[in-house]
Scaffold this active site. Structure first.
Site, PDB file in Angstrom:
ATOM      1  N   GLU A 254      12.133   4.798 -12.359  1.00  0.00           N
ATOM      2  CA  GLU A 254      11.982   3.886 -13.268  1.00  0.00           C
ATOM      3  C   GLU A 254      11.352   3.986 -14.449  1.00  0.00           C
ATOM      4  OE1 GLU A 254      12.485   0.124 -14.761  1.00  0.00           O
ATOM      5  OE2 GLU A 254      13.746   0.623 -12.948  1.00  0.00           O
ATOM      6  N   THR A 298      18.858  -0.283 -15.877  1.00  0.00           N
ATOM      7  CA  THR A 298      18.945   0.522 -14.468  1.00  0.00           C
ATOM      8  C   THR A 298      20.243   0.574 -13.947  1.00  0.00           C
ATOM      9  OG1 THR A 298      16.595  -0.065 -14.016  1.00  0.00           O
ATOM     10  CG2 THR A 298      17.940   0.818 -12.204  1.00  0.00           C
ATOM     11  N   HIS A 413       7.644  -0.519 -13.511  1.00  0.00           N
ATOM     12  CA  HIS A 413       8.604  -1.350 -14.131  1.00  0.00           C
ATOM     13  C   HIS A 413       7.848  -2.006 -14.949  1.00  0.00           C
ATOM     14  CE1 HIS A 413      11.554  -4.290 -14.737  1.00  0.00           C
ATOM     15  NE2 HIS A 413      12.633  -3.622 -13.855  1.00  0.00           N
ATOM     16  N   ASP A 472      15.534   6.463 -15.783  1.00  0.00           N
ATOM     17  CA  ASP A 472      16.910   5.715 -16.216  1.00  0.00           C
ATOM     18  C   ASP A 472      16.926   4.949 -17.379  1.00  0.00           C
ATOM     19  OD1 ASP A 472      14.553   3.907 -15.782  1.00  0.00           O
ATOM     20  OD2 ASP A 472      15.823   2.725 -14.292  1.00  0.00           O
ATOM     21  N   HIS A 473      15.778   4.445 -18.175  1.00  0.00           N
ATOM     22  CA  HIS A 473      15.799   4.187 -19.402  1.00  0.00           C
ATOM     23  C   HIS A 473      14.311   4.327 -19.964  1.00  0.00           C
ATOM     24  CE1 HIS A 473      14.126   0.474 -17.637  1.00  0.00           C
ATOM     25  NE2 HIS A 473      15.140   0.457 -16.792  1.00  0.00           N
TER      26      HIS A 473
END
Length: 629
Positions: A254, A298, A413, A472-473
């Protein structure tokens, strides 16, 4: 009743001017849009005007001042909500709201923590025009009786508003040809036609995409299949099948960006375990690997990994196209004897996963109900990554083998908060707490990955598995560029730097293979599906996918982002500027032009597949089209 002209202190004029000024100030202060010349600045200034003239001008059809004023106040409130919604959304996603995002209501409760971190008391400014309009209605001297507007005056007014619209579009088209064909580049659209017109344009795009599906047939696949097959590479005999029949464990890290790998903060290693893994003889570590997600973040990354297609440019594909037919990696592995699943300690409906996973043919979703989640082992978004790893391996021990499972971590996150006992390094010291604490949550996730490897070895699953990990990003958005510039030792973050910060880590660990090394190829998430399937010895020659096997000699050093930016081994295209990758300096724009055309084509074909649901007409076993469903 006596006809009157619009009063001198016209509420209509006040409504238009206050909202216009507020919107322009918002452009300048809340959105990081690159303005390169006076013409672009002028377009930015005038682009709200035609819409505001039209919307507020509807009040001219009402017969009484009271009804007219109520309409304008209501319109002002709605426009302020739209404006502020884009501001709050932009702070986190560096993007503008689309219609499908507004219908992702099942996510709203879970997003509360992130949303509240993006709201400030000074945001009351974004409703200033509403307050001024209400005060004007209450206190300014206007005619008490109805002020009926003559039809010819109305006609003149609306001719003026449409003239302003055509002026805006004409100047925008001159400045950026084929503007309205670039629906994937929302910043470019907002910069040229404004936030309000963009929302209308977005409604048109959504309607068009729905029509595409209704009108689509198998013949629409002709150009797509020709494009995909012409860009496929030959399998590499040295790596094809090297992990045959192994369990496949794919870990989504994440918000993890690549700049933390083999790097330090305050003299402390940020990711000591991943650093060690990047030099491991059984690990391929790709240091030029980019995320290619859009608004779905995500969930977009999941979609790309499964399908080697882009998410949509208008929202999370998990919401917009969950009813489509797909040829996912899970479906491919189901057909090759694998047990397929996803492990994620969150609500099954978040990002519409319970529905989308069925479309992807994932056999089992181990959601939050499969885990023991308590206040003690949870923080921020839910179950902490270390207990998540522990409990997930316990679940894996009960899975039929060979299995394919994807793991979605949570701890790193936004807004990157953590409990004191999980803060294994000291925070960075800047004026930006988001950046400061990001390093701590990344460090915790690194420790969780170390725990995963340990648990897999204890469970007897490690030796016969392949472990794939990807960021993921991005985690740090462009709204935190000042602190990032400080950390990276730069004066500022340019569009070139921002594109480079979209690098995310990508690891392929094949225990006891001895074939690993650090890879410098320019690669992206599109390439994961064909790469993993080929390592397992599963051919993809008939699959409609936008990526290629990273080990193929035919793989090209070329990655296109969802927003149209791209990176090659020599060039970076960002902010509508062509950069020399080796120097970070602007270079001749003509060097980028061929790649711009290729990027547009790739995005166009991916969107065509999804919007038309074209895979319902395709048999990936034979590579031929059929009559669909």
């Amino acid at each position: 009743m006596k006809l009157k002209k619009i009063p001198k202190h016209s509420i209509l004029v006040i409504a238009i001017i206050t909202t216009w000024i507020k919107t322009y100030i918002t452009y300048q202060t809340a959105f990081d849009m690159k303005i390169e010349n006076l013409m672009q600045q002028f377009i930015l200034l005038i682009n709200p005007l035609a819409f505001l003239l039209f919307i507020y001008g509807i009040s001219l059809f009402f017969k009484t001042s009271k009804v007219r004023n109520r309409y304008m106040i209501t319109a002002s409130i709605i426009l302020s909500i739209v404006n502020y919604g884009n501001v709050a959304f932009y702070r986190f996603f560096n993007d503008f709201i689309t219609l499908p995002v507004l219908f992702q209501t099942s996510n709203f409760s879970d997003l509360g923590n992130s949303a509240s971190s993006s709201m400030y008391w000074t945001d009351i400014f974004y409703f200033t025009d509403v307050v001024l309009l209400i005060l004007a209605v209450k206190f300014l001297p206007v005619a008490k009786e109805a002020a009926i507007v003559k039809p010819n005056m109305r006609r003149t007014y609306f001719v003026l508003s449409f003239a302003m619209l055509f002026l805006n579009l004409g100047l925008a088209e001159t400045e950026r040809p084929q503007l309205l064909t670039r629906s994937f580049d929302r910043e470019l659209l907002v910069k040229n036609i404004g936030t309000y017109n963009y929302q209308l344009y977005d409604v048109f795009v959504q309607s068009k995409s729905h029509a595409q599906r209704v009108l689509a047939d198998g013949s629409d696949l002709s150009d797509v299949t020709n494009y995909v097959k012409s860009n496929q590479g030959e399998n590499n005999p040295k790596t094809f099948g090297v992990a045959k029949k192994r369990n496949v464990i794919i870990v989504s890290l994440e918000s993890t960006q690549n700049f933390v790998i083999n790097n330090k903060v305050n003299g402390q290693e940020i990711t000591p375990f991943l650093n060690k893994l990047s030099k491991d003889k059984d690990t391929f570590y790709f240091d030029n690997f980019y995320h290619q997600t859009g608004l779905g973040k995500t969930s977009d990354a999941e979609f790309i990994i499964e399908n080697s297609l882009y998410g949509t440019g208008r929202g999370a594909v998990f919401f917009t196209n969950s009813g489509n037919t797909y040829n996912s990696m899970a479906e491919k592995l189901n057909g090759n004897g694998y047990y397929t699943s996803v492990l994620h300690a969150n609500n099954k409906s978040f990002w519409n996963r319970d529905i989308m996973y069925q479309a992807l043919d994932i056999k089992h979703f181990y959601d939050v109900d499969s885990y023991n989640v308590t206040d003690a082992n949870s923080a921020n978004w839910g179950l902490k990554d270390i207990p998540f790893m522990d409990q997930s391996v316990d679940i894996m021990k009960k899975m039929p083998q060979p299995f394919y499972t994807r793991m979605l971590t949570l701890s790193n996150h936004f807004p990157f908060t953590s409990d004191p006992e999980d803060q294994l390094i000291k925070p960075y010291t800047s004026d930006d707490n988001t950046v400061n604490h990001y390093f701590q949550t990344v460090r915790y996730t690194d420790e969780a990955v170390k725990e995963l490897f340990t648990d897999l070895k204890k469970a007897g699953l490690y030796d016969n598995s392949i472990i794939v990990m990807y960021g993921d990003h991005y985690g740090i958005s462009e709204n935190h560029n000042k602190a990032m510039a400080q950390y990276l030792g730069k004066d500022s973050i340019t569009p070139f730097d921002s594109a480079q910060l979209q690098k995310v880590p990508f690891f392929i660990h094949i225990p006891h293979s001895g074939v690993g090394k650090q890879m410098h190829e320019v690669a992206g998430q599109m390439d994961v599906r064909p790469t993993v399937l080929h390592l397992l010895g599963i051919d993809t020659k008939n699959d409609l996918q936008m990526g290629t096997d990273l080990f193929s000699k035919d793989h090209k050093d070329f990655v296109t982002f969802r927003d149209g930016r791209f990176v090659t081994d020599k060039l970076v295209y960002a902010g509508e500027v062509c950069y020399d990758k080796s120097t970070g300096e602007k270079t001749d724009a003509s060097k980028c032009q061929p790649y711009i055309e290729q990027s547009n084509k790739k995005l166009e074909y991916s969107d065509k597949i999804i919007n038309g649901d074209l895979l319902r007409f395709y048999d990936d076993g034979t590579g031929k089209t059929n009559n669909g469903k």
